[in-house]
Scaffold this active site. Structure first.
Site, mmCIF file in Angstrom:
data_model
loop_
_atom_site.group_PDB
_atom_site.id
_atom_site.type_symbol
_atom_site.label_atom_id
_atom_site.label_comp_id
_atom_site.label_asym_id
_atom_site.label_seq_id
_atom_site.Cartn_x
_atom_site.Cartn_y
_atom_site.Cartn_z
ATOM 1 N N HIS A 27 0.747 -1.156 0.012
ATOM 2 C CA HIS A 27 -0.041 0.077 0.068
ATOM 3 C C HIS A 27 0.934 1.300 0.003
ATOM 4 C CE1 HIS A 27 -3.841 2.244 1.086
ATOM 5 N NE2 HIS A 27 -2.703 3.252 1.552
ATOM 6 N N GLU A 28 1.775 1.384 0.917
ATOM 7 C CA GLU A 28 2.558 2.611 0.993
ATOM 8 C C GLU A 28 3.609 2.734 -0.165
ATOM 9 O OE1 GLU A 28 1.440 4.618 3.008
ATOM 10 O OE2 GLU A 28 0.413 3.242 4.535
ATOM 11 N N HIS A 82 1.851 4.424 -2.879
ATOM 12 C CA HIS A 82 1.813 5.797 -2.690
ATOM 13 C C HIS A 82 3.212 6.365 -2.951
ATOM 14 C CE1 HIS A 82 -1.848 6.587 -0.546
ATOM 15 N NE2 HIS A 82 -1.715 5.664 0.552
ATOM 16 N N GLU A 119 -4.647 7.743 -3.215
ATOM 17 C CA GLU A 119 -5.137 6.574 -2.557
ATOM 18 C C GLU A 119 -5.316 5.406 -3.786
ATOM 19 O OE1 GLU A 119 -4.752 6.236 0.707
ATOM 20 O OE2 GLU A 119 -5.909 4.393 1.079
HETATM 21 ZN ZN ZN Z 1 -3.064 5.149 1.739
#
Ligand code: ZN
Length: 503
Positions: free
Chosen positions: A267-268, A271, A297
């Site tokens: 997830h990170e 980003h 996101e």
């Molecule tokens: Zn996030």
């Protein structure tokens, strides 16, 4: 235009403001990773100084003069020319900052810094009454903020605009209603199925140092550049783009839980890949900055879920995971592992929710926040209203407020209007991925061979490089030729869950 002294001066001033902000981001990253506990007092003073100085730089009357001068000259420019984009978006940021009276800015800052501590205690003791007066204060301040900033239809729009420029409560309500109508029967069918994954698979012994090595390798494989970033451990995972060549990821590990660390990293890293994909030469200007929180996101969810919870990804990585933990997963077939990481289960806690039920948690928060902003819901009545919505949408009754309306930090931080960006991210992710798959073709074959470069390059060109050239809704239209819709997300969820759950 480039030669215009007014433009040169405007960019120089705005870039200096962003430079100062990036110093604040670095100092903030340090606070959550390596700062010794006794440094907290001095750090707060540093952060306060940076915030105050930055606000003064941004709201300098000279910026207003320069904007006024340039706007007259820009009429003939294409709206997505870099200069036009920078002037338009600096105007947006400047206007919002100057419309906020400094008394209000200060009061919000003071209130939320205290409210976060109160909230933490209230949540620990599951005692809403102690947080209620603070929520009341915060809602009143946010309503004041909305009227200071201004809005056309709903005060909620003024808050949304900070996170998702151009989005309105009315548009989001429409797309969320359609999503909800299709999600409810899908979740009902999945949870009624007798097929269930083996949950023990993900709660075995997974030594943390190996989780770190595996997670780092996976992040590098999907395209996060560790020469321009790093990965550390924190209580609450985040990604902080400090500036060109420097993007910091954090995660948390649990020695008996694989999901949290692994998918947290993907997830990170998603980003981070966005931050690393911004145009470095345009650092400090809107054209070199991310488009919105919802678009940000979308990039994390795309890599975490669309790619990272997919079968092709694990065809490549599962044998490597088995080798990382010799003996631990020998009895687990790939198909069973894949089912386990895609378990769907109604639950109370948003951050633990699966891809399907997660959005229900967001929709209910979005509805409550709007009612708080219009005054239809009194802050003191939040627990009852919360529990009603959870019953309605998830057919569950929270056992207490800690697992109900006190679970998230956002309101105590004044972050009303933030929650919808999570589901917008899921929607954008599905729509972008659908487009990438049809434009590029053969992505499954790429992933199962451990190749992620074609997808990453596509995202770099279509989403990252444009920065703030287009507002989120326009970016979506340009990239996918369709306005934002719930359909790609629903189609993706059905395609995944129907075979897994035999529905
Ligand atoms: Zn996030």
């Amino acid at each position: 235009m480039n030669q215009q002294p007014a433009y040169v001066e405007l960019i120089q001033r705005f870039r200096e403001f962003r430079l100062l902000e990036s110093i604040g981001a670095l100092v903030g990253w340090d606070q959550h990773t390596y700062m010794p506990p006794k440094g907290a007092g001095h750090r707060a003073e540093q952060m306060g100084y940076l915030a105050k100085t930055g606000h003064a730089m941004l709201t300098a009357p000279r910026i207003g003069e320069l904007l006024g001068e340039l706007e007259g000259l820009l009429a003939q420019k294409a709206t997505d020319a870099i200069e036009a984009v920078n002037v338009r978006e600096i105007r947006r940021t400047y206007d919002r900052a100057v419309k906020m009276p400094s008394r209000l800015v200060e009061e919000i800052a003071k209130t939320v810094s205290q409210a976060q501590n109160v909230w933490a205690d209230s949540r620990k003791n599951s005692h809403f009454a102690s947080f209620a007066p603070w929520l009341e204060k915060i809602v009143a301040l946010k309503r004041e903020e909305a009227s200071a900033v201004g809005y056309k239809e709903s005060p909620y729009d003024a808050l949304l605009d900070e996170y998702e420029p151009g989005a309105t409560a009315a548009q989001i309500t429409r797309v969320f209603a359609e999503l909800r109508a299709d999600l409810i029967p899908l979740v009902a069918a999945v949870t009624a199925s007798s097929k269930r994954p083996r949950k023990d698979i993900l709660t075995r012994e997974f030594a943390v140092d190996r989780q770190h090595i595996f997670g780092q390798a996976a992040a590098a494989a999907i395209g996060f550049d560790f020469q321009a970033g790093r990965l550390d451990t924190t209580v609450h995972p985040f990604c902080s783009g400090i500036g060109p060549g420097d993007c910091r990821l954090t995660t948390r590990y649990h020695p008996r839980e694989l999901n949290q660390g692994l998918f947290g990293i993907l997830h990170e890293a998603g980003h981070g890949i966005y931050e690393q994909g911004l145009d470095a030469e345009l650092f400090g200007t809107p054209a070199g900055s991310f488009a919105s929180l919802g678009i940000h996101e979308s990039q994390s969810r795309l890599w975490e879920n669309q790619v990272g919870r997919g079968l092709p990804f694990w065809r490549h990585f599962y044998p490597r995971l088995q080798q990382t933990y010799p003996g631990t997963l020998d009895d687990v077939e790939l198909a069973d592992f894949y089912f386990a990481i895609n378990n769907v289960e109604k639950s109370f806690i948003r951050v633990e929710a699966d891809e399907a039920t997660y959005n229900m948690h967001i929709i209910l928060r979005f509805e409550l926040e709007q009612a708080l902003m219009t005054g239809d819901l009194k802050p003191g009545d939040v627990p009852g209203a919360w529990n009603d919505k959870v019953k309605q949408m998830l057919d569950l009754t929270p056992p207490n407020d800690a697992q109900g309306c006190l679970q998230d930090i956002h309101w105590s931080m004044g972050g009303l209007g933030y929650f919808p960006t999570y589901t917008l991210g899921n929607l954008y992710a599905a729509q972008f991925m659908q487009q990438a798959s049809s434009s590029l073709g053969g992505l499954d074959e790429d992933f199962q061979a451990g190749r992620f470069g074609r997808l990453k390059t596509w995202l770099n060109e279509k989403i990252h490089k444009p920065g703030q050239r287009y507002r989120p809704a326009d970016l979506c239209l340009r990239v996918t030729n369709q306005p934002l819709s719930h359909r790609p997300l629903i189609a993706y969820l059905r395609k995944k869950y129907e075979p897994l759950y035999g529905i």
